[in-house]
Design an enzyme around this catalytic site. Sequence first.
Site, PDB file in Angstrom:
ATOM      1  N   TRP A   1      -4.773   4.242   4.047  1.00  0.00           N
ATOM      2  CA  TRP A   1      -4.635   3.956   2.642  1.00  0.00           C
ATOM      3  C   TRP A   1      -3.738   3.538   1.990  1.00  0.00           C
ATOM      4  O   TRP A   1      -5.062   3.015   1.297  1.00  0.00           O
ATOM      5  CB  TRP A   1      -3.404   5.467   2.344  1.00  0.00           C
ATOM      6  CG  TRP A   1      -3.412   5.804   1.188  1.00  0.00           C
ATOM      7  CD1 TRP A   1      -2.350   5.780  -0.254  1.00  0.00           C
ATOM      8  CD2 TRP A   1      -4.868   6.109  -0.454  1.00  0.00           C
ATOM      9  NE1 TRP A   1      -3.335   6.184  -1.052  1.00  0.00           N
ATOM     10  CE2 TRP A   1      -4.791   6.095  -1.233  1.00  0.00           C
ATOM     11  CE3 TRP A   1      -6.010   6.857   0.326  1.00  0.00           C
ATOM     12  CZ2 TRP A   1      -5.441   7.035  -2.321  1.00  0.00           C
ATOM     13  CZ3 TRP A   1      -7.001   7.050  -0.642  1.00  0.00           C
ATOM     14  CH2 TRP A   1      -6.481   6.912  -1.878  1.00  0.00           C
ATOM     15  N   ASN A   2      -3.857   2.645   2.457  1.00  0.00           N
ATOM     16  CA  ASN A   2      -3.431   1.574   2.342  1.00  0.00           C
ATOM     17  C   ASN A   2      -4.991   0.320   2.001  1.00  0.00           C
ATOM     18  O   ASN A   2      -5.024  -0.199   0.998  1.00  0.00           O
ATOM     19  CB  ASN A   2      -2.613  -0.161   2.815  1.00  0.00           C
ATOM     20  CG  ASN A   2      -0.460   0.834   2.287  1.00  0.00           C
ATOM     21  OD1 ASN A   2      -0.767   1.352   2.101  1.00  0.00           O
ATOM     22  ND2 ASN A   2      -0.175   0.182   3.872  1.00  0.00           N
TER      23      ASN A   2
ATOM     24  N   HIS B   1       3.368   1.920   6.137  1.00  0.00           N
ATOM     25  CA  HIS B   1       4.902   2.436   5.255  1.00  0.00           C
ATOM     26  C   HIS B   1       5.716   1.567   4.486  1.00  0.00           C
ATOM     27  O   HIS B   1       5.897   1.802   3.938  1.00  0.00           O
ATOM     28  CB  HIS B   1       5.433   3.278   7.023  1.00  0.00           C
ATOM     29  CG  HIS B   1       4.592   4.457   7.297  1.00  0.00           C
ATOM     30  ND1 HIS B   1       5.271   6.262   6.616  1.00  0.00           N
ATOM     31  CD2 HIS B   1       3.842   4.575   7.321  1.00  0.00           C
ATOM     32  CE1 HIS B   1       4.256   6.800   7.081  1.00  0.00           C
ATOM     33  NE2 HIS B   1       2.924   6.102   8.032  1.00  0.00           N
TER      34      HIS B   1
ATOM     35  N   ASP C   1      11.134   7.917   3.640  1.00  0.00           N
ATOM     36  CA  ASP C   1       9.815   8.198   4.054  1.00  0.00           C
ATOM     37  C   ASP C   1       9.109   9.323   5.009  1.00  0.00           C
ATOM     38  O   ASP C   1      10.355   9.877   4.979  1.00  0.00           O
ATOM     39  CB  ASP C   1       9.447   6.991   4.432  1.00  0.00           C
ATOM     40  CG  ASP C   1       8.221   7.023   5.787  1.00  0.00           C
ATOM     41  OD1 ASP C   1       7.793   8.017   6.520  1.00  0.00           O
ATOM     42  OD2 ASP C   1       7.448   6.100   5.156  1.00  0.00           O
TER      43      ASP C   1
END
Length: 475
Positions: free
Chosen positions: A361-362, A21, A124
């Site tokens: 996802w990164n 994150h 976030d």
Amino acid sequence: METKSHEQLHIFFFPYMIQGHFIPLINMAKLFASRGVKSTLITTPLNAPLFSKAIQSSKKLGFDIDILVIKFPTEEVGLPQGCENANLATTREMNEKFIKATFLLQPQIEQILDEHRPHCLVADVFFPWATDVAAKFGIPRIMFHGISFFALCASLSVALYEPHAKLSSDSEVFTIPNFPVEIKLTRSQMPTFPKQSSEFTKLFKEAMESEEKSYGFIVNSFYELEPAFADHYRTVFGRKAWHIGPVSSVSKAADDEASLDQHECLNWLNSKKPNSVVYICFGSTTNFIDSQLLEIAAGLEASGQEFIWVVKREKNDKEEWLPEGFEKRMEGKGVIIRGWAPQVPILEHQAIGAFVTHCGWNSILEGVSAGVPMITWPVSADQFYNEKLVTEVLKTGVVVGVKQWGTVLDVKKEASVKREAIEKAVNQVMVSEEADGMRGRARALREMATRAVEEGGSSFSDLTSLIQELGSPGA
């Protein structure tokens, strides 16, 4: 840049305390700073050195980017001192306490918003209370989820319609309702949280509620990657959202290549043919049991392909997770990296022909940006959705065949993916008849990703319009 009182636009970025994150939000802060916005990152003492290192190159370029450090309330919830990263909360009980601690950060955030009066708070999704705190000071709260438009739409549809609730078994298939394409999943691939997990339940319930009230969403993606889902999220669900990714591009632009110290694996890759090496890495939180690592090693050896494999294991005399004599047999053919590896430069090396990934996802975006086909091995979070995007929508990868969602805290007794499945998936992407088609589609996506962040590109333009909107009166 004009704001309400003609001063420089100032944005606060508040990432959740876990690597997956905070890396994209740090990059986001750098991206805004590169466009003349004053950017301030909020973090805790333990994480602050990582943040400082990450923004060093941007500061050298004269970008206006700072870090504010707040105290993480470990003692108040009964966590050991220094447990300020979700990766360090290694049991379910610690995880519950960690979530509880994040709710106790609210007074400190109120205090610094009062003191600094920024124009916007990008926080976030795991800080649902941030929407009300921002409203208290009359500023917009923009939400960062860290996932794709595809996963945002899918999870929203599943939450609204609960198609999996009516199934008779975990292996029964359902179709995601009200979705741009037909995607089938089983209940076993859906997130599950223990009934007794009150903190998790509270967090997800409050996050859903704060989504409704927040100003909008910032998404680390680009329009050309998932146009149908970006449109669906904004029009059908009526959510205000901006795609400004891949945000890792800002690091490539700003970082000094020499800082990598030319990691030895990059030198090794220089000696290899284009598209001849498989890269295997499962992110910063996935930790496989020995028997699963053993299957991976056996599958790689059986495939006959060259590889770089990143493993979260220390080097020791007796390594139960490796077949006997494995490293000796693989000399010159495979490299095992224990611990950290420079993922972006590895993926971008012309020798890399496939990426075995947990579908975080990164990692997916880094694979897309590098133009590399993928072998998908989802574990938890949004990863089963990302697998569907890669294999069924983009058609740039193949599945290894995982059927069961599980949190990183779930202890599995046996390997869920066998060596034969690993060997088959690796060879499918590297040497099968369909490999060229996948590679061609992956290369086309790489070109789209590059164009998206350039001046006039879709992500560049979305970032411009967001900055203008936040800088205009009444935002």
